[in-house]
Scaffold this motif. Structure first.
Motif, PDB file in Angstrom:
ATOM      1  N   THR A 146      -7.668 -16.707 -19.122  1.00 33.84           N
ATOM      2  CA  THR A 146      -6.316 -15.703 -18.258  1.00 33.84           C
ATOM      3  C   THR A 146      -7.635 -15.162 -17.472  1.00 33.84           C
ATOM      4  OG1 THR A 146      -6.220 -14.109 -20.059  1.00 33.84           O
ATOM      5  CG2 THR A 146      -4.451 -15.894 -19.664  1.00 33.84           C
ATOM      6  N   LEU A 147      -8.254 -14.676 -17.372  1.00 34.02           N
ATOM      7  CA  LEU A 147      -9.615 -13.385 -16.994  1.00 34.02           C
ATOM      8  C   LEU A 147     -10.101 -14.003 -15.999  1.00 34.02           C
ATOM      9  CD1 LEU A 147     -11.175 -11.708 -19.737  1.00 34.02           C
ATOM     10  CD2 LEU A 147      -9.176 -10.858 -19.055  1.00 34.02           C
ATOM     11  N   ASN A 148      -9.912 -13.611 -14.574  1.00 37.84           N
ATOM     12  CA  ASN A 148     -10.348 -14.107 -12.846  1.00 37.84           C
ATOM     13  C   ASN A 148     -10.086 -12.934 -11.975  1.00 37.84           C
ATOM     14  OD1 ASN A 148      -7.393 -14.058 -12.411  1.00 37.84           O
ATOM     15  ND2 ASN A 148      -6.508 -15.707 -12.250  1.00 37.84           N
ATOM     16  N   GLU A 149     -10.390 -11.884 -12.526  1.00 39.94           N
ATOM     17  CA  GLU A 149     -11.018 -11.074 -11.680  1.00 39.94           C
ATOM     18  C   GLU A 149     -11.895  -9.603 -11.606  1.00 39.94           C
ATOM     19  OE1 GLU A 149      -7.443  -9.296 -10.056  1.00 39.94           O
ATOM     20  OE2 GLU A 149      -6.824  -8.338 -11.777  1.00 39.94           O
ATOM     21  N   GLY A 183     -13.502  -3.219 -15.225  1.00 38.89           N
ATOM     22  CA  GLY A 183     -13.194  -4.332 -16.210  1.00 38.89           C
ATOM     23  C   GLY A 183     -12.378  -5.427 -15.585  1.00 38.89           C
ATOM     24  N   PHE A 184     -12.690  -6.638 -16.675  1.00 39.46           N
ATOM     25  CA  PHE A 184     -11.398  -7.822 -16.261  1.00 39.46           C
ATOM     26  C   PHE A 184     -10.269  -7.859 -16.083  1.00 39.46           C
ATOM     27  CE2 PHE A 184     -15.835  -9.872 -17.706  1.00 39.46           C
ATOM     28  CZ  PHE A 184     -16.235 -10.087 -16.301  1.00 39.46           C
ATOM     29  N   GLY A 185      -9.624  -8.566 -15.014  1.00 44.23           N
ATOM     30  CA  GLY A 185      -8.115  -8.773 -15.183  1.00 44.23           C
ATOM     31  C   GLY A 185      -7.446 -10.207 -15.495  1.00 44.23           C
ATOM     32  N   THR A 211      -5.594  -3.228 -15.249  1.00 44.69           N
ATOM     33  CA  THR A 211      -5.192  -2.687 -16.413  1.00 44.69           C
ATOM     34  C   THR A 211      -4.122  -3.272 -17.384  1.00 44.69           C
ATOM     35  OG1 THR A 211      -4.165  -0.990 -15.415  1.00 44.69           O
ATOM     36  CG2 THR A 211      -6.892  -0.680 -15.541  1.00 44.69           C
ATOM     37  N   ALA A 212      -3.653  -3.942 -17.395  1.00 49.28           N
ATOM     38  CA  ALA A 212      -2.055  -4.789 -17.828  1.00 49.28           C
ATOM     39  C   ALA A 212      -2.999  -6.271 -18.695  1.00 49.28           C
ATOM     40  CB  ALA A 212      -1.129  -4.663 -17.111  1.00 49.28           C
ATOM     41  N   SER A 213      -3.592  -6.116 -18.215  1.00 49.66           N
ATOM     42  CA  SER A 213      -4.022  -7.836 -18.643  1.00 49.66           C
ATOM     43  C   SER A 213      -5.082  -8.331 -19.260  1.00 49.66           C
ATOM     44  CB  SER A 213      -3.478  -9.020 -17.422  1.00 49.66           C
ATOM     45  OG  SER A 213      -4.100  -8.574 -16.750  1.00 49.66           O
ATOM     46  N   GLY A 214      -6.272  -7.491 -19.161  1.00 48.88           N
ATOM     47  CA  GLY A 214      -7.805  -7.555 -19.529  1.00 48.88           C
ATOM     48  C   GLY A 214      -8.278  -6.626 -20.116  1.00 48.88           C
ATOM     49  N   TRP A 259     -16.239   7.095 -22.466  1.00 46.11           N
ATOM     50  CA  TRP A 259     -15.871   6.290 -22.479  1.00 46.11           C
ATOM     51  C   TRP A 259     -15.723   5.756 -23.253  1.00 46.11           C
ATOM     52  CZ3 TRP A 259     -17.198   4.624 -17.278  1.00 46.11           C
ATOM     53  CH2 TRP A 259     -18.510   4.768 -16.897  1.00 46.11           C
ATOM     54  N   ASP A 260     -14.629   5.244 -22.964  1.00 41.59           N
ATOM     55  CA  ASP A 260     -13.574   4.786 -23.557  1.00 41.59           C
ATOM     56  C   ASP A 260     -13.444   2.669 -23.168  1.00 41.59           C
ATOM     57  OD1 ASP A 260     -12.349   6.973 -24.740  1.00 41.59           O
ATOM     58  OD2 ASP A 260     -10.527   6.496 -23.319  1.00 41.59           O
ATOM     59  N   PHE A 261     -14.089   2.280 -24.393  1.00 44.62           N
ATOM     60  CA  PHE A 261     -13.845   0.353 -24.319  1.00 44.62           C
ATOM     61  C   PHE A 261     -12.292   0.218 -24.625  1.00 44.62           C
ATOM     62  CE2 PHE A 261     -14.232  -3.603 -26.161  1.00 44.62           C
ATOM     63  CZ  PHE A 261     -14.500  -4.045 -25.117  1.00 44.62           C
ATOM     64  N   ASN A 262     -11.785  -0.491 -23.483  1.00 45.51           N
ATOM     65  CA  ASN A 262     -10.355  -1.118 -24.246  1.00 45.51           C
ATOM     66  C   ASN A 262      -9.844  -2.241 -24.311  1.00 45.51           C
ATOM     67  OD1 ASN A 262      -7.487  -1.508 -24.378  1.00 45.51           O
ATOM     68  ND2 ASN A 262      -6.716   0.333 -23.877  1.00 45.51           N
ATOM     69  N   ALA A 263     -10.158  -3.468 -24.761  1.00 43.67           N
ATOM     70  CA  ALA A 263      -9.115  -4.630 -25.218  1.00 43.67           C
ATOM     71  C   ALA A 263      -7.947  -4.764 -25.295  1.00 43.67           C
ATOM     72  CB  ALA A 263     -10.605  -5.339 -26.119  1.00 43.67           C
ATOM     73  N   VAL A 264      -6.902  -3.793 -25.807  1.00 44.55           N
ATOM     74  CA  VAL A 264      -5.509  -3.805 -26.150  1.00 44.55           C
ATOM     75  C   VAL A 264      -4.520  -5.237 -25.758  1.00 44.55           C
ATOM     76  CG1 VAL A 264      -3.718  -3.029 -26.652  1.00 44.55           C
ATOM     77  CG2 VAL A 264      -5.629  -1.872 -27.685  1.00 44.55           C
ATOM     78  N   PRO A 265      -4.728  -4.957 -23.930  1.00 43.94           N
ATOM     79  CA  PRO A 265      -4.169  -5.768 -23.114  1.00 43.94           C
ATOM     80  C   PRO A 265      -5.205  -6.908 -23.272  1.00 43.94           C
ATOM     81  CG  PRO A 265      -4.713  -3.689 -21.978  1.00 43.94           C
ATOM     82  CD  PRO A 265      -5.138  -3.992 -23.246  1.00 43.94           C
ATOM     83  N   LEU A 266      -6.015  -7.929 -23.506  1.00 44.14           N
ATOM     84  CA  LEU A 266      -6.362  -8.913 -23.688  1.00 44.14           C
ATOM     85  C   LEU A 266      -6.216  -9.265 -24.694  1.00 44.14           C
ATOM     86  CD1 LEU A 266      -7.579 -11.085 -22.858  1.00 44.14           C
ATOM     87  CD2 LEU A 266      -9.921 -10.234 -23.334  1.00 44.14           C
ATOM     88  N   THR A 267      -6.044  -8.575 -25.906  1.00 41.50           N
ATOM     89  CA  THR A 267      -6.093  -9.622 -27.844  1.00 41.50           C
ATOM     90  C   THR A 267      -4.224  -8.823 -28.209  1.00 41.50           C
ATOM     91  OG1 THR A 267      -6.632  -7.039 -28.516  1.00 41.50           O
ATOM     92  CG2 THR A 267      -8.341  -8.572 -27.850  1.00 41.50           C
ATOM     93  N   GLY A 268      -3.967  -7.877 -27.613  1.00 42.51           N
ATOM     94  CA  GLY A 268      -2.357  -7.761 -27.796  1.00 42.51           C
ATOM     95  C   GLY A 268      -2.742  -6.989 -29.514  1.00 42.51           C
ATOM     96  N   HIS A 269      -3.930  -6.294 -29.696  1.00 38.71           N
ATOM     97  CA  HIS A 269      -3.587  -5.649 -30.924  1.00 38.71           C
ATOM     98  C   HIS A 269      -4.007  -4.239 -30.705  1.00 38.71           C
ATOM     99  CE1 HIS A 269      -5.275  -9.859 -32.260  1.00 38.71           C
ATOM    100  NE2 HIS A 269      -4.310  -9.888 -32.806  1.00 38.71           N
ATOM    101  N   ALA A 270      -3.298  -3.504 -31.118  1.00 44.12           N
ATOM    102  CA  ALA A 270      -2.495  -1.281 -31.076  1.00 44.12           C
ATOM    103  C   ALA A 270      -4.714  -1.047 -31.076  1.00 44.12           C
ATOM    104  CB  ALA A 270      -2.061  -1.042 -32.076  1.00 44.12           C
TER     105      ALA A 270
END
Length: 279
Positions: A224-227, A135-137, A145-148, A161-172
């Motif tokens: 914030t996403l740059n990698e 993913g992106f981070g 995985t702590a930021s993206g 397959w799990d899609f996870n946007a929580v570290p980016l959006t901050g919404h659980a």
């Protein structure tokens, strides 16, 4: 009693009115077609097909890839299920560790564009594939995985397959589970939409692309996403999926028409002006 000349003049005026209506219709249609038929072309920002690396070599330290955690043993190999060289978790030597690697892009994602990260993948339940993440981070934060936002291959309930946007959006609640996608080549994508301010996943398990729910994001979060990051978990005898053809590309910009669109619109507006003069 009308003369032949007057009858022709009247009929000519009638036809002139009909031509005016057709001209306006054609012009309006051309304007609409200009925006529908001339989408913005995709701009490739980063791509990686692993063909430049020696089979068996560690990806980290080559081609701009850097450690994103203490361990970074991610080997390049000939694909067992994908046709060319791949980031080959299925054939990697098992070091019993959780391995992170990242590829800084050298720029932050543009909040005014729609940017996609796409990857081809193969996961096999028979090889105990577990915790392959891509993913992106944010390169300034240890482990992407702590930021993206990312996809994870999990060997749970015969594979998912799990899609996870929580570290980016901050919404659980901003995550989504897709059962399947094992034992066959699949296409996975992450779309960061700065135009609609949302992020979502696209997955194609062979039956056509489907989308996850869309989650709201801000311009600040996008920037914030740059990698691009990858994780392979080799603990407890597990192996990662094969990954290939990583691509990051922009597929649209905000409100600025493509040159071809501008030409079509200009021609259409000229047609409208011509029709108006005929009236």
């Amino acid at each position: 009693m009308f003369s032949q000349t007057s009858r022709l003049t009247s009929r000519a005026r009638f036809l002139s009115g009909r031509c005016y209506t057709i001209d306006l219709t054609v012009a309006a249609s051309a304007i609409a077609a200009a925006f529908v038929a001339a989408p913005a072309a995709a701009t490739v920002l980063f791509q990686e097909d692993f063909e430049a690396y020696a089979v068996g070599s560690n990806l980290t330290g080559q081609g701009g890839w850097v450690p994103d955690y203490v361990n970074s043993a991610l080997s390049v190999g000939n694909g067992s299920f994908l046709p060319t060289k791949v980031l080959n978790g299925l054939a990697a030597s098992n070091n019993g560790m959780l391995n992170f690697s990242a590829r800084p892009l050298g720029f932050a994602l543009d909040p005014n564009r729609i940017t996609t990260l796409a990857v081809d993948a193969y996961a096999s339940s028979g090889a105990r594939v577990h915790d392959t993440v891509i993913g992106f981070g944010n390169a300034s934060i240890q482990t992407f995985t702590a930021s993206g936002v990312f996809w994870t291959a999990n060997l749970i309930s015969s594979g998912r397959w799990d899609f996870n946007a929580v570290p980016l959006t901050g919404h659980a609640g901003d995550s989504f589970i897709v059962v399947g996608g094992y034992g066959t080549p699949v296409k996975m994508s992450i779309v960061v939409d700065g135009v609609a301010n949302e992020v979502y996943g696209i997955y194609d398990f062979g039956g056509g692309p489907l989308q996850t729910p869309h989650y709201a994001i801000t311009d600040v979060q996008i920037a914030t996403l740059n990698e691009v990051g990858v994780v392979f978990d080799f603990r407890s005898g597990t192996r990662g999926a094969e990954l290939d053809n990583l691509r990051v590309f922009d597929n649209i910009s905000t409100a600025v028409p493509e040159p071809g669109t501008a030409v079509l619109v200009s021609a259409s507006l000229g047609l409208l002006g011509f029709a108006r003069r005929r009236r």
